[in-house]
Design a protein around this motif. Structure first.
Motif, short mmCIF file in Angstrom:
data_model
loop_
_atom_site.label_atom_id
_atom_site.label_comp_id
_atom_site.label_asym_id
_atom_site.label_seq_id
_atom_site.Cartn_x
_atom_site.Cartn_y
_atom_site.Cartn_z
N CYS A 1 0.87 -1.17 0.00
CA CYS A 1 0.00 0.00 0.00
C CYS A 1 0.92 1.23 0.00
CB CYS A 1 -0.90 -0.02 1.23
SG CYS A 1 -0.02 -0.44 2.73
N PRO A 2 0.35 2.43 -0.13
CA PRO A 2 1.22 3.61 -0.17
C PRO A 2 2.24 3.60 0.95
CG PRO A 2 -1.04 4.25 -0.53
CD PRO A 2 -1.07 2.78 -0.23
N GLY A 3 3.46 3.92 0.62
CA GLY A 3 4.48 3.87 1.65
C GLY A 3 5.57 4.90 1.40
N HIS A 4 6.62 4.83 2.21
CA HIS A 4 7.71 5.79 2.09
C HIS A 4 9.03 5.08 1.91
CE1 HIS A 4 4.58 7.99 4.31
NE2 HIS A 4 5.03 9.03 3.62
N ILE A 5 9.83 5.63 1.03
CA ILE A 5 11.21 5.17 0.90
C ILE A 5 12.09 6.37 1.24
CG2 ILE A 5 12.97 4.35 -0.71
CD1 ILE A 5 10.77 3.06 -2.35
N THR A 6 13.10 6.13 2.05
CA THR A 6 14.01 7.22 2.39
C THR A 6 15.44 6.82 2.03
OG1 THR A 6 12.58 7.74 4.24
CG2 THR A 6 14.75 8.79 4.20
N ILE A 7 16.07 7.66 1.23
CA ILE A 7 17.48 7.43 0.92
C ILE A 7 18.28 8.41 1.78
CG2 ILE A 7 19.25 7.52 -0.88
CD1 ILE A 7 17.08 6.90 -2.93
N SER A 8 19.17 7.90 2.62
CA SER A 8 19.89 8.80 3.53
C SER A 8 21.37 8.51 3.52
CB SER A 8 19.34 8.63 4.96
OG SER A 8 19.53 7.31 5.39
N THR A 9 22.16 9.49 3.91
CA THR A 9 23.60 9.28 4.04
C THR A 9 24.08 9.88 5.35
OG1 THR A 9 24.20 11.40 3.05
CG2 THR A 9 23.95 9.56 1.54
N ARG A 10 25.12 9.30 5.91
CA ARG A 10 25.80 9.92 7.06
C ARG A 10 27.21 9.32 7.17
NH1 ARG A 10 24.32 7.11 12.43
NH2 ARG A 10 23.52 5.11 11.71
N VAL A 11 28.06 10.03 7.89
CA VAL A 11 29.44 9.57 8.05
C VAL A 11 29.63 9.17 9.51
CG1 VAL A 11 31.86 10.27 7.93
CG2 VAL A 11 30.23 11.10 6.23
N LEU A 12 30.26 8.03 9.74
CA LEU A 12 30.51 7.62 11.12
C LEU A 12 31.65 6.61 11.18
CD1 LEU A 12 27.76 5.11 12.30
CD2 LEU A 12 28.30 5.61 9.94
N VAL A 13 32.12 6.36 12.38
CA VAL A 13 33.12 5.32 12.62
C VAL A 13 32.37 4.16 13.27
CG1 VAL A 13 35.25 4.68 13.83
CG2 VAL A 13 34.96 6.99 12.92
N PRO A 14 32.08 3.09 12.50
CA PRO A 14 31.23 2.04 13.05
C PRO A 14 31.93 1.19 14.10
CG PRO A 14 31.80 1.58 10.75
CD PRO A 14 32.50 2.83 11.12
N ASP A 15 31.12 0.65 14.97
CA ASP A 15 31.60 -0.30 15.96
C ASP A 15 32.00 -1.59 15.24
OD1 ASP A 15 31.15 -0.55 19.16
OD2 ASP A 15 31.12 -2.50 18.14
N ALA A 16 33.06 -2.24 15.73
CA ALA A 16 33.53 -3.46 15.06
C ALA A 16 32.44 -4.53 15.03
CB ALA A 16 34.77 -3.99 15.77
N ALA A 17 31.50 -4.46 15.97
CA ALA A 17 30.46 -5.50 16.04
C ALA A 17 29.44 -5.38 14.90
CB ALA A 17 29.74 -5.40 17.39
N VAL A 18 29.44 -4.25 14.20
CA VAL A 18 28.43 -4.04 13.16
C VAL A 18 28.58 -5.05 12.03
CG1 VAL A 18 27.72 -2.42 11.34
CG2 VAL A 18 28.11 -1.60 13.65
N HIS A 19 29.83 -5.33 11.67
CA HIS A 19 30.08 -6.22 10.53
C HIS A 19 31.50 -6.75 10.63
CE1 HIS A 19 30.46 -7.54 6.33
NE2 HIS A 19 29.14 -7.53 6.31
N PRO A 20 31.73 -8.02 10.24
CA PRO A 20 33.09 -8.58 10.33
C PRO A 20 34.11 -7.81 9.49
CG PRO A 20 31.51 -10.23 9.49
CD PRO A 20 30.73 -9.00 9.81
#
Ligand SMILES: Nc1ncnc2c1ncn2[C@@H]1O[C@H](COP(=O)(O)OP(=O)(O)O)[C@@H](O)[C@H]1O
Ligand SMILES: [Mg+2]
Length: 379
Positions: free
Chosen positions: A276-295
């Motif tokens: 049904c009608p919905g929203h898509i959001t394309i976003s960007t940001r800069v950060l230093v990720p935690d090692a736990a986020v991804h191997p």
């Protein structure tokens, strides 16, 4: 030669050894000359007692293995490490080969090496069964691959047919429509279908080529804004596509065409998921990720996150975990190739970054491409 005498088993043990007919068990002096062996030895190797006693045990090896010093190596290892175990081909008296599992134990008396006990098991049947199983697995994997390709071909053929049908019908109708708004709708439909067709061919090309990338420094915000209309159009008429681009937009090394294809794949997935009608959001940001986020996170490295989020139905955990596999699709034939997310993940990792999916049933989906801001190798 008393120093070569080994403690030959007592009668009961000798009896036991004789009954172990699947095993060749023999005693050797410290140099590898055979002092005694059991009935299994005779059965497996085909020699009689007198042909073997007093002989060097290397006669059971393949000539090329014996020439390479394999028998000596076995004895030395057993002496040094207290045991030697190996698997390999050995020869019977009649010259036929059998697959053997071999264990050599040193016999130590009063701290002195007095000989070796060697146990050889004929594992030819097991080995051949394993080989047959491996062959069967290879055949099965091949069949699965062919099946996957058949599925893919079927899906792509259907997809292209749909695309062409929309384009042809729209053009056909355009010929005799005079009303400007009707004409505009038909043009829109044809354009959308053609975009879908070109995306499909991009997916196939990227997959077939294993994503040949041509990375160059790019400002992601510029790239996204440049194609904003394409994404809006891809989101469809009932789905709003919004942008939340962070103030900071550092340069990243990417292949622009592949990046745009990845974003298109994500927008298309979000649109497909929405009932049904919905929203898509394309976003960007800069950060230093935690090692736990991804191997693949490089500790301390700044990443540019580009996320495509939707408020659609989300994925259950099984789907989320498998979604990135090539050819994995939950869509019906002709609607999905299962290559969209695999392109996204391939693009991210080949650009030195990574990608991940956050999703749960009823909570929408967010797929994030993370690209390292500092290039991996200074150029
Ligand atoms: N935004 C999303 N919301 C819900 N499910 C999704 C979304 N994106 C992907 N999926 C799931 O992941 C599967 C694989 O996606 P993809 O690799 O793009 O292949 P395809 O879109 O051709 O099915 C989809 O079939 C769908 O089940
Ligand atoms: Mg897709």
């Amino acid at each position: 030669m008393p120093e070569h005498e080994v403690p030959f088993p007592l009668n009961a043990e000798a009896l036991l050894l004789r009954s172990l007919t699947d095993y060749a068990i023999y005693m050797m002096d410290p140099d590898g000359y055979i002092l005694s062996w059991n009935a299994g030895g005779e059965r497996i190797k085909g020699y009689s007692d007198d042909e073997v006693i007093g002989q060097h045990f290397s006669r059971f090896y393949l000539p090329e293995d014996a020439a390479r010093g394999e028998p000596q190596r076995g004895l030395e290892t057993a002496r040094r490490e207290g045991r030697f175990e190996t698997e390999g081909w050995r020869v019977r008296k009649d010259g036929s080969r059998f697959r053997a599992n071999i264990v050599i134990d040193p016999i130590i008396q009063d701290g002195r090496l007095v000989g070796f006990a060697k146990v050889t098991k004929d594992i030819t049947e097991r080995y051949e069964a394993q080989q047959r199983l491996k062959q069967a697995e290879r055949t099965l994997a091949q069949a699965q691959k062919i099946n996957a390709i058949r599925q893919l071909t079927l899906g792509v053929a259907h997809d292209f047919n749909n695309v062409l049908a929309v384009v042809m019908t729209s053009l056909d109708l355009l010929k005799d429509r005079r009303d400007e708004s009707q004409r505009q709708r038909l043009i829109d439909a044809a354009q959308k279908a053609a975009t879908r067709g070109s995306m499909l061919s991009q997916q196939l090309l990227a997959f077939a080529r294993g994503q040949r990338l041509d990375p160059e420094p790019h400002d992601i915000r510029e790239l996204i804004l440049h194609s904003a209309d394409v994404y809006r159009r891809a989101a469809g008429p009932s789905t709003a596509c919004g942008f939340e681009l962070g103030d900071e937009s550092p340069t990243v090394q990417i292949d622009a065409t592949q990046f745009e294809a990845a974003l298109m794949n994500l927008v298309a997935n979000a649109r497909d998921a929405m009932h049904c009608p919905g929203h898509i959001t394309i976003s960007t940001r800069v950060l230093v990720p935690d090692a736990a986020v991804h191997p693949d996170v490089r500790p301390g490295t700044r990443y540019l996150y580009i996320s495509v989020a939707d408020d659609g139905p989300g994925m259950d955990e099984d789907t989320r975990l498998r979604a990135m596999e090539p050819f994995f699709t939950t869509k019906e034939v002709g609607r999905g190739s299962g290559l969209g997310l695999s392109q996204v993940f391939g693009f991210a990792s080949q650009s030195g970054g990574f990608a991940f999916i956050e999703s749960a049933p009823g909570s929408g989906t967010r797929v994030t491409i993370a690209l390292p801001v500092e290039p991996a190798v200074e150029q």
